[in-house]
Write a protein that holds these residues in place. Structure first.
Motif, PDB file in Angstrom:
ATOM      1  N   ASP A  61       0.869  -1.182   0.000  1.00  0.00           N
ATOM      2  CA  ASP A  61       0.000   0.000   0.000  1.00  0.00           C
ATOM      3  C   ASP A  61       0.903   1.229   0.000  1.00  0.00           C
ATOM      4  O   ASP A  61       1.474   1.578   1.024  1.00  0.00           O
ATOM      5  N   ASP A  63       0.307   4.389  -0.152  1.00  0.00           N
ATOM      6  CA  ASP A  63      -0.092   5.468   0.739  1.00  0.00           C
ATOM      7  C   ASP A  63       0.346   5.176   2.177  1.00  0.00           C
ATOM      8  O   ASP A  63       0.858   6.060   2.869  1.00  0.00           O
ATOM      9  N   ARG A  67       3.173   7.332   4.346  1.00  0.00           N
ATOM     10  CA  ARG A  67       2.868   7.889   5.661  1.00  0.00           C
ATOM     11  C   ARG A  67       3.903   7.425   6.691  1.00  0.00           C
ATOM     12  O   ARG A  67       4.296   8.189   7.576  1.00  0.00           O
ATOM     13  N   THR A  86       4.221  11.646  -7.826  1.00  0.00           N
ATOM     14  CA  THR A  86       3.326  11.800  -6.684  1.00  0.00           C
ATOM     15  C   THR A  86       4.132  12.346  -5.516  1.00  0.00           C
ATOM     16  O   THR A  86       5.222  11.848  -5.226  1.00  0.00           O
ATOM     17  N   TYR A  88       4.325  13.362  -1.465  1.00  0.00           N
ATOM     18  CA  TYR A  88       3.826  13.269  -0.090  1.00  0.00           C
ATOM     19  C   TYR A  88       4.696  14.202   0.736  1.00  0.00           C
ATOM     20  O   TYR A  88       5.912  14.026   0.784  1.00  0.00           O
ATOM     21  N   THR A  95      -0.419  16.120   0.161  1.00  0.00           N
ATOM     22  CA  THR A  95      -0.248  15.120  -0.889  1.00  0.00           C
ATOM     23  C   THR A  95      -0.875  15.612  -2.187  1.00  0.00           C
ATOM     24  O   THR A  95      -2.004  16.081  -2.185  1.00  0.00           O
ATOM     25  N   ALA A 181      -6.681  10.000  -1.271  1.00  0.00           N
ATOM     26  CA  ALA A 181      -5.526   9.150  -1.548  1.00  0.00           C
ATOM     27  C   ALA A 181      -4.898   9.562  -2.850  1.00  0.00           C
ATOM     28  O   ALA A 181      -5.573  10.040  -3.763  1.00  0.00           O
ATOM     29  N   ALA A 182      -3.582   9.349  -2.956  1.00  0.00           N
ATOM     30  CA  ALA A 182      -2.892   9.754  -4.179  1.00  0.00           C
ATOM     31  C   ALA A 182      -3.455   9.025  -5.384  1.00  0.00           C
ATOM     32  O   ALA A 182      -3.489   9.543  -6.482  1.00  0.00           O
TER      33      ALA A 182
END
Length: 218
Positions: A61, A63, A67, A86, A88, A95, A181-182
């Protein structure tokens, strides 16, 4: 690398910005949490971050991994995604995804080098302030290096990056971390299709039907 990070943080006066990217061959051991906390910008592909996946997850995952890396102390994580990127970030930008620049060639290691170089140049030029425009400019440099892969020296100069940006007329819209979410981001435009891997965020059309650009003069 961990010794280099420690030396940079121990330098007197204003320390340098630290932009780190994995390199081949990859060591078997993970980078310590202390070392991660000393990194300002980590530029890595999703598959290079597998070792940081939460142990309670059966599937990868991105995301959740992102994190976790930010929780270790990395300020901003940049993940190239097939011509786009992408982001973060622990900054107020949160994000967001940078649109994909299409190319007939696959991304090479030189493309990521171009991203890192452009990121450093824009941060220095802008007093170390990270912004959506900085992310877009660095991604455009990466895309230019990919598109110019057949050339003896595919590394782009500023004029080449600005040329690509002026033709694409992309803009990005940061979203608060956790707001979406991205993978929910999408990209649209001539020759582009939506993607569920964080390939980009929606373009903002002008009332006259053209595409708005965040690049001055574009």
């Amino acid at each position: 690398m961990q010794r280099t990070l420690a030396l940079a943080h121990g330098a007197p006066g204003r320390r340098p910005l630290l932009i780190v990217t994995p390199g081949n061959p990859y060591p078997d051991g993970s980078v310590s949490g202390q070392a991660l906390s000393q990194i300002d910008y980590l530029v890595a592909h999703a598959w290079e971050l597998g070792r940081y996946a939460p142990p309670d997850r059966d599937t990868f995952d991105l995301d959740a991994v992102a994190r976790r890396i930010l929780a270790y102390g990395v300020e901003t994580l940049c993940i190239p995604t097939g011509g786009g990127c992408t982001i973060y970030s622990e900054t107020t930008l949160g994000t967001f995804s940078v649109p994909t620049f299409p190319s007939a060639y696959k991304e090479s290691s030189a493309a990521r080098d171009a991203f890192c170089a452009a990121l450093a140049a824009k941060l220095i030029e802008g007093g170390r302030e990270f912004s959506e425009h900085v992310a877009l400019w660095a991604t455009a440099a990466m895309a230019a290096a990919t598109a110019d892969y057949p050339l003896p020296n595919p590394m782009p100069d500023r004029q080449r990056v600005e040329q690509l940006l002026s033709r694409s007329r992309f803009t990005v819209s940061p979203r608060a971390f956790g707001e979406t979410a991205a993978g929910d981001a999408a990209v649209s435009g001539p020759g582009l299709t939506g993607a569920g891997d964080g390939a980009g965020s929606p373009l903002s059309p002008r009332l006259d039907g053209s595409r708005r650009s965040s690049i001055p003069g574009a």
